[in-house]
Design an enzyme around this catalytic site. Sequence first.
Site, PDB file in Angstrom:
ATOM      1  N   SER A   1       0.833  -1.201   0.000  1.00  0.00           N
ATOM      2  CA  SER A   1       0.000   0.000   0.000  1.00  0.00           C
ATOM      3  C   SER A   1       0.861   1.242   0.000  1.00  0.00           C
ATOM      4  O   SER A   1       1.912   1.288   0.638  1.00  0.00           O
ATOM      5  CB  SER A   1      -0.920   0.025   1.228  1.00  0.00           C
ATOM      6  OG  SER A   1      -1.678   1.218   1.245  1.00  0.00           O
TER       7      SER A   1
ATOM      8  N   LYS B   1      -4.234  -6.758   3.325  1.00  0.00           N
ATOM      9  CA  LYS B   1      -4.243  -5.616   2.401  1.00  0.00           C
ATOM     10  C   LYS B   1      -5.674  -5.316   1.937  1.00  0.00           C
ATOM     11  O   LYS B   1      -6.068  -4.151   1.784  1.00  0.00           O
ATOM     12  CB  LYS B   1      -3.348  -5.920   1.200  1.00  0.00           C
ATOM     13  CG  LYS B   1      -3.399  -4.883   0.072  1.00  0.00           C
ATOM     14  CD  LYS B   1      -3.075  -3.467   0.555  1.00  0.00           C
ATOM     15  CE  LYS B   1      -2.770  -2.494  -0.562  1.00  0.00           C
ATOM     16  NZ  LYS B   1      -3.657  -2.479  -1.713  1.00  0.00           N
TER      17      LYS B   1
ATOM     18  N   HIS C   1      -7.365  -3.462   4.664  1.00  0.00           N
ATOM     19  CA  HIS C   1      -6.826  -2.094   4.618  1.00  0.00           C
ATOM     20  C   HIS C   1      -7.581  -1.269   3.590  1.00  0.00           C
ATOM     21  O   HIS C   1      -8.020  -0.138   3.860  1.00  0.00           O
ATOM     22  CB  HIS C   1      -5.335  -2.137   4.281  1.00  0.00           C
ATOM     23  CG  HIS C   1      -4.763  -0.812   3.838  1.00  0.00           C
ATOM     24  ND1 HIS C   1      -4.977  -0.292   2.570  1.00  0.00           N
ATOM     25  CD2 HIS C   1      -4.002   0.098   4.482  1.00  0.00           C
ATOM     26  CE1 HIS C   1      -4.380   0.885   2.462  1.00  0.00           C
ATOM     27  NE2 HIS C   1      -3.781   1.138   3.615  1.00  0.00           N
ATOM     28  N   ASN C   2      -7.763  -1.818   2.392  1.00  0.00           N
ATOM     29  CA  ASN C   2      -8.443  -1.075   1.333  1.00  0.00           C
ATOM     30  C   ASN C   2      -9.917  -0.859   1.659  1.00  0.00           C
ATOM     31  O   ASN C   2     -10.494   0.167   1.303  1.00  0.00           O
ATOM     32  CB  ASN C   2      -8.305  -1.819   0.003  1.00  0.00           C
ATOM     33  CG  ASN C   2      -6.928  -1.636  -0.612  1.00  0.00           C
ATOM     34  OD1 ASN C   2      -5.973  -1.313   0.087  1.00  0.00           O
ATOM     35  ND2 ASN C   2      -6.819  -1.839  -1.902  1.00  0.00           N
TER      36      ASN C   2
ATOM     37  N   GLU D   1     -10.083   1.965   3.882  1.00  0.00           N
ATOM     38  CA  GLU D   1      -9.804   3.141   3.048  1.00  0.00           C
ATOM     39  C   GLU D   1     -11.076   3.617   2.327  1.00  0.00           C
ATOM     40  O   GLU D   1     -11.343   4.819   2.259  1.00  0.00           O
ATOM     41  CB  GLU D   1      -8.724   2.769   2.035  1.00  0.00           C
ATOM     42  CG  GLU D   1      -8.342   3.836   1.031  1.00  0.00           C
ATOM     43  CD  GLU D   1      -7.390   3.280  -0.020  1.00  0.00           C
ATOM     44  OE1 GLU D   1      -7.669   3.472  -1.223  1.00  0.00           O
ATOM     45  OE2 GLU D   1      -6.390   2.636   0.360  1.00  0.00           O
TER      46      GLU D   1
END
Length: 486
Positions: free
Chosen positions: A128, A182, A185-186, A189
Site C-alpha cells: 500500500s 491488504k 486495509h483497502n 480506506e
Amino acid sequence: MGADIGVTGLAVMGANLARNLARNGYTVALHNRTVGRTDALINSYSSEGEFVRTESLSELVESLERPRRVLIMVKAGGPVDAVIDELKPLLDEGDIVIDAGNSYYEETRRREAALREHGLHFVGVGVSGGEEGALNGPSIMPGGSKESYQTLGPMLEKIAAKYHGEPCCAWVGTDGAGHFVKMVHNGIEYADMQVIGESYDLMRSLTGLEPSQQAKVFREWNTTDLASYLIEITSEVLEQEDELTGRPLVDVIVDAAGQKGTGRWTAISGMDVGSPVTTIAESVFARSISSQQELRKITNQVFPAGINEAVSAEELYGSGDSRQDFVEDIRKALYASKLVSYAQGFDMLTAAGAEYGWELDMRAIASLWRAGCIIRADLLDTIMKAYEAPAGERPANLLLAPEFTEAISECLPAWRRVVAAAATYGVPAPVFSSSLAYYDSLRRDRLPAALTQGLRDYFGAHTYQRVDKPGTFHTRWSGDRTETEA
C-alpha cells in the site's frame, strides 16, 4: 554475480518497486513482456542502482542467485496465473515467487497450495502507498510460509516505509493472509474516504462552506485526533482551482467514483466470515450509486433534491448556535465513524484468523499501517496500545478499548445530531448512518432478530432457540401451534 531479485511486470508500480530495491543496494533483474519498457527504465534510472536487462522469463530466472526470488507485478487474475505457469518449470525447489499485486486472497491461497506441492514458496504480498509509496517506501504485508520470510523479509523490510525507524513490514500469516490484510486495509480506506466525502457534502449543503473554506477546516482538523494522510490531502484537493475555468477543481470532476474491487471483496468476505463490516459495505454501495448517473438524473426530475441555500443555525438546532458548532459536530461524527470503520476492519481480521487458521497479530498489523499506506493515521498508535494487553484482556471489539469508549461517548451527541440533520434535510450520509446503527446494535441487549427467527420458523420450519432453556425448537404454525423440540 547473480541478481538478488527479479521483477516481471514494469508498469508504474512494478517499475517503482524495482527502483526502490535498486536504490537500497540490491541488484535487480528486469523483465517485461514488452522489452522496450525494460530498456526505458534502465535508460532513465540506471544511476539509481544495479539493473540486469533480460528479454524472457527464462533469462530472468537464469540471472538470479539462489534461492531465486521473482516478484510478479502484473494485473490480478488470469495474467498472474499465466506468469506462474511459465515460471514454474524454470524454478527449483526452495525458490520464491512473490505476487505483490492486488490479488484476491482466495486465489493466493490456491496458488500457494499448488506451488507448495512443487517445493516452491508462493508469497502474496500486500503493498500500500500507491506509486509514491512503491518508490519511496510502502507499507508491506507479506503472507506465505515463515521459511520464505526468513529469506525475503530482510529485503522487504529494507524497502518498506519507516515509522520512527521501524519498518512498516512484518510477516502476517500463512498462504493468503498478506493479501487478506491488504484487502481489509483497502476496505477501511473506502469507508474513510466516503465519510470524508459525506462531511464535505454536509458542510457545503447545510452550512454553505465553499471548498476553499473547507480546505482550511480540514487543515485544522488534521491537527486534532483526526490527523491522517487522507485528511491532509483532502485539504489540498479542496483548495485546488481548475486552470481552465477558475472554479474549484472538485466542482468540475465528474461525481462518479471508480473502484478496482478490493472494497467489494472486503464487503463480501466480511459476510463470508460472519463479520458485519457495514461501513465498508455502505461505502462500496455509495460508489455504485454515484456511477448510476443517468438514473440519478431521471430521479432528480421526479423527486427534486438539493438545498438552494445554507440552512440557518436556528433551523439546525432550534437555537442561535453558530454554524461553527455544526462543523464541530461533523468533526466529531467523522471521528466516531472512523473509529467504527477501524473496529469493523479488525473484527473482520479476527474472524478471518479463526476461519483460516491464521495467527494474526493485531498490534503488528496496526503498526504496518502507521506509514507508507493510504490509511496512515495517528489513531493507529492507540489501536496498537489496545492490543498490547495480555490475550485475555484485549478488547473483544476496538470500540471497547478504554480510549475509544471514552471518545465515542464524547462524540455521541454530535454524531446523532449530524445523522438527524442529514436525514431531515435530505443529504445522503450512508456511512455516518450505518456507523451509528452499528454502534447502537452492538450495545443493545435485545435485537429484533428474535422476530426474524420466528418468521423463519413460520414459513420454513428453520427452528429457533429459547432464552430460558437449552435446545432447538419448532412451533407447528399450520397445526395446533404447539411447540416441539427439533
